[in-house]
Design a protein around this motif. Structure first.
Motif, short mmCIF file in Angstrom:
data_model
loop_
_atom_site.label_atom_id
_atom_site.label_comp_id
_atom_site.label_asym_id
_atom_site.label_seq_id
_atom_site.Cartn_x
_atom_site.Cartn_y
_atom_site.Cartn_z
N ILE A 289 0.84 -1.21 0.00
CA ILE A 289 0.00 0.00 0.00
C ILE A 289 0.86 1.25 0.00
O ILE A 289 0.62 2.19 -0.76
CB ILE A 289 -0.95 0.01 1.22
N ALA A 290 1.88 1.27 0.85
CA ALA A 290 2.63 2.51 1.09
C ALA A 290 3.67 2.81 0.03
O ALA A 290 3.88 3.97 -0.31
CB ALA A 290 3.30 2.44 2.46
N GLN A 291 4.33 1.81 -0.50
CA GLN A 291 5.45 2.04 -1.42
C GLN A 291 4.98 2.20 -2.86
O GLN A 291 4.10 1.49 -3.32
CB GLN A 291 6.44 0.88 -1.33
N SER A 292 5.63 3.11 -3.55
CA SER A 292 5.30 3.36 -4.94
C SER A 292 6.60 3.71 -5.67
O SER A 292 7.46 4.39 -5.13
CB SER A 292 4.34 4.54 -5.04
N ALA A 293 6.69 3.24 -6.89
CA ALA A 293 7.89 3.55 -7.70
C ALA A 293 8.02 5.05 -7.92
O ALA A 293 9.12 5.56 -8.12
CB ALA A 293 7.80 2.83 -9.03
N SER A 294 6.89 5.76 -7.86
CA SER A 294 6.94 7.20 -8.12
C SER A 294 7.18 8.04 -6.87
O SER A 294 7.22 9.26 -6.94
CB SER A 294 5.62 7.64 -8.78
N MET A 295 7.41 7.38 -5.71
CA MET A 295 7.61 8.14 -4.49
C MET A 295 9.00 8.75 -4.45
O MET A 295 9.96 8.17 -4.95
CB MET A 295 7.44 7.25 -3.25
#
Length: 198
Positions: free
Chosen positions: A188-194
């Motif tokens: 949920i928390a991690q994203s490649a765009s973060m």
């Protein structure tokens, strides 16, 4: 004898009625929330009720208002983050809301949501609270550099998870439930765009 009656008479304010009504709502649902039940529980006459409320509907609106204010206050508190700590706060929100910390709180939430299925005033309040939940969570994702559309999807996923897990009995599903929860939180928390934060 008159002094004894005066000493045993209970003085209630509007808030005491709302709190008792919320307890009954959690235990019995909206159909169990009747003035007679509350008066008996509080050991007072129905006349005391009518001193504070016009009718049952007035009480119900007060219960909804108090629930809404409490939920929004908690949402704002839980989603507030220091600059640069937004990702940690996302993990905190996932942890706080997916942990069975308050059985009473969960019972009230479920009772209000069940009530909202049949009542437009309750539905409007639940919609307002959910809007706060989603917007505040989305702000955390946006602050981490997630694009708007993805942030909207991730905050919806976050709350779908925390509400869904509160309804499930999953202890026998996997031998390491803590690891499963950590993995889900990462998804949920991690994203490649973060943005990379330390």
């Amino acid at each position: 004898m008159e002094n004894n009656l005066t000493k045993t008479r209970v003085q209630l304010d509007r808030n005491a009625w709302v709190q008792a009504a919320t307890e009954v709502l959690a235990e019995e649902g909206i159909s169990g929330l009747r003035v007679e039940v509350l008066a008996k529980r509080l050991k007072v006459t129905k006349g005391s009720f009518y001193w504070h409320f016009q009718d049952r509907r007035d009480l119900l609106i007060a219960v909804l208002q108090v629930w809404k204010e409490g939920r929004i206050r908690d949402i704002v508190k839980q989603t507030r983050a220091e600059p640069g700590r937004e990702l940690q706060q996302i993990y905190h929100v996932i942890d706080v809301y997916s942990t069975s910390r308050s059985r009473r709180g969960a019972m009230i939430e479920l009772a209000v949501r069940d009530w909202a299925r049949r009542d437009s005033d309750a539905a409007a309040i639940v919609a307002e609270v959910d809007d706060w939940r989603l917007r505040c969570a989305r702000e955390l994702f946006l602050a981490c550099g997630v694009p708007m559309e993805e942030a909207s999807s991730r905050c919806m996923l976050l709350y779908a998870y925390v509400f869904g897990i509160s309804l499930m009995i999953y202890d026998k599903f996997d031998s390491d439930v803590a690891r499963v929860k950590r993995d889900i939180a990462d998804l949920i928390a991690q994203s490649a765009s973060m943005k990379v934060t330390s």
